[in-house]
Design a protein around this motif. Structure first.
Motif, PDB file in Angstrom:
ATOM      1  N   SER A  47       0.826  -1.210   0.000  1.00 51.11           N
ATOM      2  CA  SER A  47       0.000   0.000   0.000  1.00 51.11           C
ATOM      3  C   SER A  47       0.865   1.266   0.000  1.00 51.11           C
ATOM      4  O   SER A  47       0.585   2.222  -0.726  1.00 51.11           O
ATOM      5  CB  SER A  47      -0.926  -0.015   1.220  1.00 51.11           C
ATOM      6  OG  SER A  47      -1.792   1.089   1.181  1.00 51.11           O
ATOM      7  N   LYS A  82      -8.736   0.403  -1.811  1.00 47.16           N
ATOM      8  CA  LYS A  82      -8.253   1.216  -0.686  1.00 47.16           C
ATOM      9  C   LYS A  82      -7.692   2.555  -1.177  1.00 47.16           C
ATOM     10  O   LYS A  82      -7.789   3.567  -0.499  1.00 47.16           O
ATOM     11  CB  LYS A  82      -7.167   0.441   0.075  1.00 47.16           C
ATOM     12  CG  LYS A  82      -6.524   1.230   1.199  1.00 47.16           C
ATOM     13  CD  LYS A  82      -5.451   0.425   1.895  1.00 47.16           C
ATOM     14  CE  LYS A  82      -4.808   1.262   2.991  1.00 47.16           C
ATOM     15  NZ  LYS A  82      -3.767   0.545   3.696  1.00 47.16           N
ATOM     16  N   HIS A  83      -7.124   2.549  -2.378  1.00 47.62           N
ATOM     17  CA  HIS A  83      -6.526   3.762  -2.937  1.00 47.62           C
ATOM     18  C   HIS A  83      -7.472   4.511  -3.871  1.00 47.62           C
ATOM     19  O   HIS A  83      -7.046   5.403  -4.601  1.00 47.62           O
ATOM     20  CB  HIS A  83      -5.202   3.418  -3.627  1.00 47.62           C
ATOM     21  CG  HIS A  83      -4.142   3.054  -2.644  1.00 47.62           C
ATOM     22  ND1 HIS A  83      -3.384   3.986  -1.981  1.00 47.62           N
ATOM     23  CD2 HIS A  83      -3.760   1.862  -2.144  1.00 47.62           C
ATOM     24  CE1 HIS A  83      -2.561   3.384  -1.139  1.00 47.62           C
ATOM     25  NE2 HIS A  83      -2.783   2.085  -1.222  1.00 47.62           N
ATOM     26  N   ARG A 124      -8.559  -5.395  -3.168  1.00 45.18           N
ATOM     27  CA  ARG A 124      -8.662  -4.584  -1.945  1.00 45.18           C
ATOM     28  C   ARG A 124      -7.657  -3.437  -1.953  1.00 45.18           C
ATOM     29  O   ARG A 124      -7.979  -2.324  -1.538  1.00 45.18           O
ATOM     30  CB  ARG A 124      -8.440  -5.453  -0.713  1.00 45.18           C
ATOM     31  CG  ARG A 124      -9.607  -6.334  -0.381  1.00 45.18           C
ATOM     32  CD  ARG A 124      -9.383  -7.038   0.957  1.00 45.18           C
ATOM     33  NE  ARG A 124     -10.412  -8.033   1.162  1.00 45.18           N
ATOM     34  CZ  ARG A 124     -10.186  -9.293   1.518  1.00 45.18           C
ATOM     35  NH1 ARG A 124      -8.957  -9.716   1.743  1.00 45.18           N
ATOM     36  NH2 ARG A 124     -11.183 -10.128   1.677  1.00 45.18           N
TER      37      ARG A 124
END
Length: 184
Positions: A115, A151-152, A147
């Motif tokens: 991430s 998430k971004h 995911r």
């Protein structure tokens, strides 16, 4: 006249240094790319030799030189061991878009490193490479990458049926995208 090599930007985050990958990194790359779990959803055969890793590194250099992509090696700050990569491929300068991809040594899964690298690369794409759209093509069974993209802020646009032929089979891929105005 010898063509001048463009400077490869180094990106730093709280925990990571993202840098150019060289042949000196081949053993580290072989270490994680020989893991069947790491390569399961990225359309590549498991690496079996240093030559496989060097070939991948040569491809990184080629896409950078021709302007169709840029792949950063992921290292922990203060250490030089390559633990993965993140970057762009299939860049279409005329259309201000590129595809993002990443892989990471299984030892570091679930630590937030992917991430952190993803965020740095997205930021560079929008702020320094004049991208307006970043795409992620993700296999339906690759839940972790879905995911990560979501998430971004990436939006799932749809399913591209039998979009790629890799490892002797046709793969369906989800198309995700993030637009510059949606980011941040």
């Amino acid at each position: 006249m010898k063509q001048k090599k463009s400077v490869f930007p180094v990106l730093e985050t709280k925990r990571l240094k993202l840098r150019e990958v060289t042949h000196e990194d081949a053993a580290d790359m072989l270490n994680y790319m020989s893991d069947p779990e790491v390569v399961r959803h990225i359309g590549l055969e498991r690496f079996k030799s240093l030559e496989d890793a060097k070939s991948e590194i040569d491809w990184y250099e080629t896409i950078h030189k021709e302007g169709s992509g840029m792949r950063w090696g992921i290292t922990l700050k203060g250490e030089d061991q390559l633990i993965g990569s993140c970057g762009f491929l299939n860049r279409a300068k005329k259309h201000f878009r590129a595809e993002i991809g990443t892989e990471l040594s299984r030892e570091y899964w679930g630590t937030g490193i992917a991430s952190e690298a993803f965020q740095a690369v997205i930021s560079t794409g929008f702020n320094h490479m004049q991208l307006e759209r970043i795409e992620a093509l993700i296999e339906p069974l690759n839940i972790a990458s879905q995911r990560l993209a979501e998430k971004h802020g990436f939006v799932k646009e749809g399913l591209l049926r039998k979009y790629e032929y890799t490892q002797g089979k046709f793969d369906d891929l989800y198309m995700y995208s993030l637009l510059k105005e949606e980011w941040g």
